[in-house]
Design a protein around this motif. Sequence first.
Motif, PDB file in Angstrom:
ATOM      1  N   GLN A 173       0.829  -1.210   0.000  1.00 44.54           N
ATOM      2  CA  GLN A 173       0.000   0.000   0.000  1.00 44.54           C
ATOM      3  C   GLN A 173       0.860   1.255   0.000  1.00 44.54           C
ATOM      4  O   GLN A 173       0.599   2.213  -0.738  1.00 44.54           O
ATOM      5  CB  GLN A 173      -0.897   0.038   1.240  1.00 44.54           C
ATOM      6  CG  GLN A 173      -2.023  -0.954   1.252  1.00 44.54           C
ATOM      7  CD  GLN A 173      -2.787  -0.837   2.552  1.00 44.54           C
ATOM      8  OE1 GLN A 173      -3.259   0.241   2.900  1.00 44.54           O
ATOM      9  NE2 GLN A 173      -2.893  -1.934   3.289  1.00 44.54           N
ATOM     10  N   ILE A 174       1.874   1.268   0.844  1.00 43.56           N
ATOM     11  CA  ILE A 174       2.760   2.420   0.948  1.00 43.56           C
ATOM     12  C   ILE A 174       3.459   2.683  -0.385  1.00 43.56           C
ATOM     13  O   ILE A 174       3.557   3.835  -0.828  1.00 43.56           O
ATOM     14  CB  ILE A 174       3.797   2.205   2.078  1.00 43.56           C
ATOM     15  CG1 ILE A 174       3.099   2.211   3.438  1.00 43.56           C
ATOM     16  CG2 ILE A 174       4.906   3.248   2.016  1.00 43.56           C
ATOM     17  CD1 ILE A 174       3.945   1.646   4.570  1.00 43.56           C
ATOM     18  N   LEU A 175       3.921   1.649  -1.024  1.00 40.49           N
ATOM     19  CA  LEU A 175       4.654   1.818  -2.275  1.00 40.49           C
ATOM     20  C   LEU A 175       3.739   2.284  -3.413  1.00 40.49           C
ATOM     21  O   LEU A 175       4.160   3.064  -4.270  1.00 40.49           O
ATOM     22  CB  LEU A 175       5.404   0.535  -2.622  1.00 40.49           C
ATOM     23  CG  LEU A 175       6.484   0.181  -1.577  1.00 40.49           C
ATOM     24  CD1 LEU A 175       7.076  -1.195  -1.875  1.00 40.49           C
ATOM     25  CD2 LEU A 175       7.552   1.248  -1.491  1.00 40.49           C
ATOM     26  N   ARG A 176       2.489   1.849  -3.407  1.00 40.40           N
ATOM     27  CA  ARG A 176       1.510   2.396  -4.377  1.00 40.40           C
ATOM     28  C   ARG A 176       1.305   3.887  -4.117  1.00 40.40           C
ATOM     29  O   ARG A 176       1.227   4.692  -5.056  1.00 40.40           O
ATOM     30  CB  ARG A 176       0.183   1.650  -4.294  1.00 40.40           C
ATOM     31  CG  ARG A 176       0.186   0.302  -4.991  1.00 40.40           C
ATOM     32  CD  ARG A 176      -1.203  -0.286  -5.145  1.00 40.40           C
ATOM     33  NE  ARG A 176      -1.877  -0.499  -3.880  1.00 40.40           N
ATOM     34  CZ  ARG A 176      -1.812  -1.624  -3.154  1.00 40.40           C
ATOM     35  NH1 ARG A 176      -1.082  -2.636  -3.571  1.00 40.40           N
ATOM     36  NH2 ARG A 176      -2.473  -1.727  -2.029  1.00 40.40           N
ATOM     37  N   LYS A 177       1.224   4.256  -2.852  1.00 35.05           N
ATOM     38  CA  LYS A 177       1.083   5.664  -2.479  1.00 35.05           C
ATOM     39  C   LYS A 177       2.319   6.452  -2.932  1.00 35.05           C
ATOM     40  O   LYS A 177       2.195   7.568  -3.448  1.00 35.05           O
ATOM     41  CB  LYS A 177       0.915   5.754  -0.955  1.00 35.05           C
ATOM     42  CG  LYS A 177       0.350   7.049  -0.449  1.00 35.05           C
ATOM     43  CD  LYS A 177       0.262   7.066   1.081  1.00 35.05           C
ATOM     44  CE  LYS A 177      -0.894   6.269   1.605  1.00 35.05           C
ATOM     45  NZ  LYS A 177      -1.091   6.465   3.076  1.00 35.05           N
TER      46      LYS A 177
END
Length: 116
Positions: free
Chosen positions: A43-47
């Motif tokens: 999720q963080i990396l998509r963000k």
Amino acid sequence: MAKIERYQKNEKLSRIVVHNGTIYLSGLTADDKEADTTGQTRQILRKADALLNSVGADRSQLLFAQIWLKDVEDFDAMNKAWVDWLDGAEPPARATVGASFALPEILVEIQLTAAS
């Protein structure tokens, strides 16, 4: 003096700061904090992708990553998501450390610096 650009800011922080050819992202955490470490990392990396794209950059321009893990035993789980995300891009310099967070459901936080 070089111009400082600040984006997605509030009274506490700017989510993105661009200065002198460098992009700084604030520490990012997952929105769904019920996910495991791999899920939160994804999720963080998509963000991060979205934030970098918003200022005309992408993961190929990463210079440095600071990663904090609630449980260092989750290092391999986080690393799996990280390597999958890099998808062959040159990896940045990186540091990963154990940390305690203000919210107990946060398992990982990532801060990135990139070239613009």
